[in-house]
Write an enzyme that holds these catalytic residues in place. Structure first.
Site, PDB file in Angstrom:
ATOM      1  N   ARG A  43       5.932 -66.245  15.399  1.00  0.00           N
ATOM      2  CA  ARG A  43       5.690 -64.809  15.597  1.00  0.00           C
ATOM      3  C   ARG A  43       4.305 -64.556  16.192  1.00  0.00           C
ATOM      4  O   ARG A  43       4.071 -63.541  16.840  1.00  0.00           O
ATOM      5  CB  ARG A  43       5.867 -64.028  14.284  1.00  0.00           C
ATOM      6  CG  ARG A  43       5.692 -62.535  14.451  1.00  0.00           C
ATOM      7  CD  ARG A  43       6.229 -61.634  13.324  1.00  0.00           C
ATOM      8  NE  ARG A  43       6.286 -62.247  12.029  1.00  0.00           N
ATOM      9  CZ  ARG A  43       5.230 -62.554  11.277  1.00  0.00           C
ATOM     10  NH1 ARG A  43       4.014 -62.262  11.690  1.00  0.00           N
ATOM     11  NH2 ARG A  43       5.387 -63.137  10.107  1.00  0.00           N
ATOM     12  N   TYR A  95      10.011 -42.046  32.504  1.00  0.00           N
ATOM     13  CA  TYR A  95      11.069 -42.646  31.689  1.00  0.00           C
ATOM     14  C   TYR A  95      11.243 -41.852  30.398  1.00  0.00           C
ATOM     15  O   TYR A  95      10.297 -41.665  29.634  1.00  0.00           O
ATOM     16  CB  TYR A  95      10.723 -44.112  31.401  1.00  0.00           C
ATOM     17  CG  TYR A  95      11.867 -44.852  30.781  1.00  0.00           C
ATOM     18  CD1 TYR A  95      13.027 -45.098  31.508  1.00  0.00           C
ATOM     19  CD2 TYR A  95      11.814 -45.278  29.464  1.00  0.00           C
ATOM     20  CE1 TYR A  95      14.103 -45.767  30.933  1.00  0.00           C
ATOM     21  CE2 TYR A  95      12.878 -45.946  28.885  1.00  0.00           C
ATOM     22  CZ  TYR A  95      14.024 -46.178  29.623  1.00  0.00           C
ATOM     23  OH  TYR A  95      15.084 -46.838  29.056  1.00  0.00           O
ATOM     24  N   ASP A 159       2.604 -47.093  33.963  1.00  0.00           N
ATOM     25  CA  ASP A 159       3.905 -47.757  33.866  1.00  0.00           C
ATOM     26  C   ASP A 159       4.260 -48.209  35.279  1.00  0.00           C
ATOM     27  O   ASP A 159       4.530 -47.401  36.161  1.00  0.00           O
ATOM     28  CB  ASP A 159       4.950 -46.795  33.292  1.00  0.00           C
ATOM     29  CG  ASP A 159       6.313 -47.476  33.077  1.00  0.00           C
ATOM     30  OD1 ASP A 159       6.646 -48.402  33.848  1.00  0.00           O
ATOM     31  OD2 ASP A 159       7.047 -47.072  32.156  1.00  0.00           O
ATOM     32  N   LYS A 184      13.956 -54.894  34.813  1.00  0.00           N
ATOM     33  CA  LYS A 184      14.360 -54.416  36.143  1.00  0.00           C
ATOM     34  C   LYS A 184      14.109 -55.517  37.174  1.00  0.00           C
ATOM     35  O   LYS A 184      14.612 -56.605  37.011  1.00  0.00           O
ATOM     36  CB  LYS A 184      13.616 -53.103  36.445  1.00  0.00           C
ATOM     37  CG  LYS A 184      13.563 -52.122  35.257  1.00  0.00           C
ATOM     38  CD  LYS A 184      14.928 -51.574  34.870  1.00  0.00           C
ATOM     39  CE  LYS A 184      14.963 -50.841  33.523  1.00  0.00           C
ATOM     40  NZ  LYS A 184      13.942 -49.868  33.234  1.00  0.00           N
TER      41      LYS A 184
HETATM   42  C1  LIG Z   1      13.584 -49.224  31.970  1.00  0.00           C
HETATM   43  C2  LIG Z   1      12.243 -48.599  31.885  1.00  0.00           C
HETATM   44  C3  LIG Z   1      11.516 -48.635  30.701  1.00  0.00           C
HETATM   45  C4  LIG Z   1      12.066 -49.229  29.425  1.00  0.00           C
HETATM   46  O1  LIG Z   1      12.279 -50.599  29.530  1.00  0.00           O
HETATM   47  P1  LIG Z   1      13.353 -51.425  28.657  1.00  0.00           P
HETATM   48  O2  LIG Z   1      13.154 -52.813  29.124  1.00  0.00           O
HETATM   49  O3  LIG Z   1      14.713 -50.863  29.003  1.00  0.00           O
HETATM   50  O4  LIG Z   1      13.025 -51.194  27.221  1.00  0.00           O
HETATM   51  C5  LIG Z   1      10.248 -48.077  30.702  1.00  0.00           C
HETATM   52  N1  LIG Z   1       9.721 -47.488  31.803  1.00  0.00           N
HETATM   53  C6  LIG Z   1      10.414 -47.430  32.953  1.00  0.00           C
HETATM   54  C7  LIG Z   1       9.796 -46.784  34.141  1.00  0.00           C
HETATM   55  C8  LIG Z   1      11.697 -47.984  33.037  1.00  0.00           C
HETATM   56  O5  LIG Z   1      12.374 -47.894  34.183  1.00  0.00           O
END
Ligand SMILES: *Cc1c(COP(=O)(O)O)cnc(C)c1O
Length: 355
Positions: A43, A95, A159, A184
Site C-alpha cells: 500500500r 468533469y 486537469d 482516456k
Molecule cells: C474521465 C475524466 C475524469 C475522471 O477519471 P476516471 O479515470 O474516470 O476516474 C476526470 N477529469 C476528466 C477531464 C475526465 O475526462
C-alpha cells in the site's frame, strides 16, 4: 528527459527500462517485501508504480503519484490540499464528478466557466482549471491564470486529461499541480481505469503520496503495467486521432451546430490553445437536433460506437446529456479513434446523411 526530443522518442524511452533489464517494467504484485530494500508493504510503495510515476513525471516535468482512477487522483489531491472553510474555484463546464465531489466537501465552491470571465482570486486556496474542458472544449490561459492565482496566494491545478502529457505541460506554464485521468488517451485501449497527480513541489508530492497510503486508494500493479504499455504508443495514437479529428471537423464544418475542435484555426479556443498546447488530439464536439438525431447517427454508423470515455483506439460518440452534463440533449462528444481517415470520414458522412 531532454525536452527537446520528439514526442515519439520521449514516450518510447520513458517506458523502455535499463540495459540488462526487460524492455519496459514488468508488474510486481507483492503485498509484503523482504525488509531492507526500497519497499516494505504494497500500500505504501511498489516498483511498477514507480516506473510509471517516473515515466509520467519525466514527460510532465514534475513528481508524479499514481492512482487507481482519475477521480481517486482528484479526490485525494483535493482532500490533501483543502481544509474546512477554504475557498476553491472549479470549472462550471468541466468533469461533472469533480463538481459533485467538492459539493460534498466542507469548502466554499466558486464555479467559473472555462472561457471566463474569472473573478478575483483573493481569499482563494486552490484554483482548479480544466483545459480543454470536457465536454465543451473551451480553453483558458494557464500561464495568465497561474500568475493571478499566485499573486493572490492561491495554488493552481490543471486537469490535463483531455490534452494528455504530450499535448500540454501545465507545470512549465506555471501551474503547481497536474491531475489527470489516464483512463482516456494515456492508457488508450479502453481496458483500464487509472489516474495521476504530478506536482512541482517535492513537499506537496510527499503529502499526496502519504494521503494515498493512508486512504488506501492505490492502483493495482497490473493496471499500472497496462498504462505503461499504452503510454509507449501515445505519440502514434494521438497523431492518427488528431488527423481523424481534423478530417471530421472539415467534413462537419457548416453542416452541424456548435462544432468545436481546439485544433481548428477558426475555433474560438484556437488562439489560446495554439499558444499553450504542444499538439491537438482526437476529441471534438458538435450538436445534432435532438436525442433521435443522435440515435439515428449511431444506428447508421458502422465504425462509430456509442460509448462514454474518450481517447481510445475506437471512434466513439457520447451524448453527454444522458450522463447529466448541463449541455443540450443533442450534444455529442466525438472521440476520433485510430481507424483509417478515409474510412472514418466516409462512414460519418453516410451516417449523418451528408452524401
Ligand atoms: C474521465 C475524466 C475524469 C475522471 O477519471 P476516471 O479515470 O474516470 O476516474 C476526470 N477529469 C476528466 C477531464 C475526465 O475526462
Amino acid at each position: 528527459m531532454n525536452p527537446e526530443l520528439g514526442d515519439g522518442t520521449r514516450v518510447v524511452h520513458a517506458v523502455s527500462g535499463e540495459p540488462g533489464e526487460p524492455f519496459g517494467a514488468q508488474p510486481v504484485f507483492a503485498s509484503a517485501f523482504h525488509l531492507g530494500g526500497p519497499d516494505y508493504y504494497g500500500r505504501a510503495g511498489n516498483p511498477t508504480w514507480r516506473s510509471l510515476e517516473s515515466a509520467l513525471g519525466s514527460l510532465e516535468g514534475g513528481e508524479c503519484v499514481v492512482f487507481p482512477s482519475g477521480m481517486a487522483a482528484i479526490s485525494t489531491l483535493l482532500r490533501a490540499v483543502l481544509s474546512t472553510g477554504d475557498t476553491l474555484v472549479v470549472p462550471s463546464d468541466g468533469y461533472f464528478l469533480t463538481r459533485k465531489f467538492v459539493s460534498e466537501m466542507d469548502v466554499n465552491v466558486v464555479e467559473v466557466p472555462t472561457a471566463g470571465p474569472y473573478p478575483s482570486f483573493a481569499g482563494v486556496k486552490l484554483v482548479l482549471l480544466e483545459t480543454p474542458s470536457n465536454p465543451g472544449l473551451d480553453v483558458c490561459d494557464i500561464a495568465a491564470l497561474a500568475d493571478a492565482a499566485h499573486a493572490a496566494g492561491a495554488l493552481l491545478a490543471v486537469d490535463n486529461t483531455t490534452a494528455t502529457p504530450l499535448g500540454q505541460r501545465p507545470l512549465e506554464l506555471g501551474a503547481d499541480i497536474v491531475v489527470a485521468s489516464d483512463t482516456k488517451a494515456v492508457a488508450g485501449h479502453s481496458d483500464v481505469l487509472f489516474g495521476h497527480v504530478t506536482v512541482a513541489s517535492p513537499e506537496l508530492a510527499t503529502r499526496v503520496r502519504d494521503a494515498r497510503t493512508v486512504n488506501g486508494a492505490i492502483p493495482g500493479p497490473f493496471e499500472a503495467w497496462l498504462v505503461l504499455r499504452g503510454l509507449g504508443t501515445l505519440d502514434l495514437r494521438l497523431a492518427r486521432q488528431a488527423e481523424n479529428a481534423a478530417a471530421i471537423y472539415e467534413l462537419l464544418k457548416g453542416r452541424v451546430a456548435n462544432l468545436r475542435w481546439p485544433g481548428a484555426s477558426d475555433d474560438p479556443s484556437y488562439l489560446v490553445a495554439a499558444q499553450q498546447m504542444r499538439r491537438f488530439n482526437g476529441v471534438l464536439t458538435f450538436e445534432l437536433d435532438d436525442v433521435a438525431a443522435v440515435n439515428e447517427f449511431l444506428a447508421r454508423s458502422k465504425l462509430v460506437s456509442a460509448a462514454t470515455s474518450f481517447g481510445g483506439l475506437h471512434s466513439t460518440a457520447d451524448r453527454r446529456a444522458q450522463f447529466g452534463d448541463p449541455v443540450p440533449e443533442g450534444l455529442v462528444r466525438f472521440s476520433a479513434g485510430c481507424e483509417d481517415t478515409r474510412d472514418l470520414v466516409a462512414d460519418v458522412s453516410q451516417a449523418l446523411g451528408l452524401v
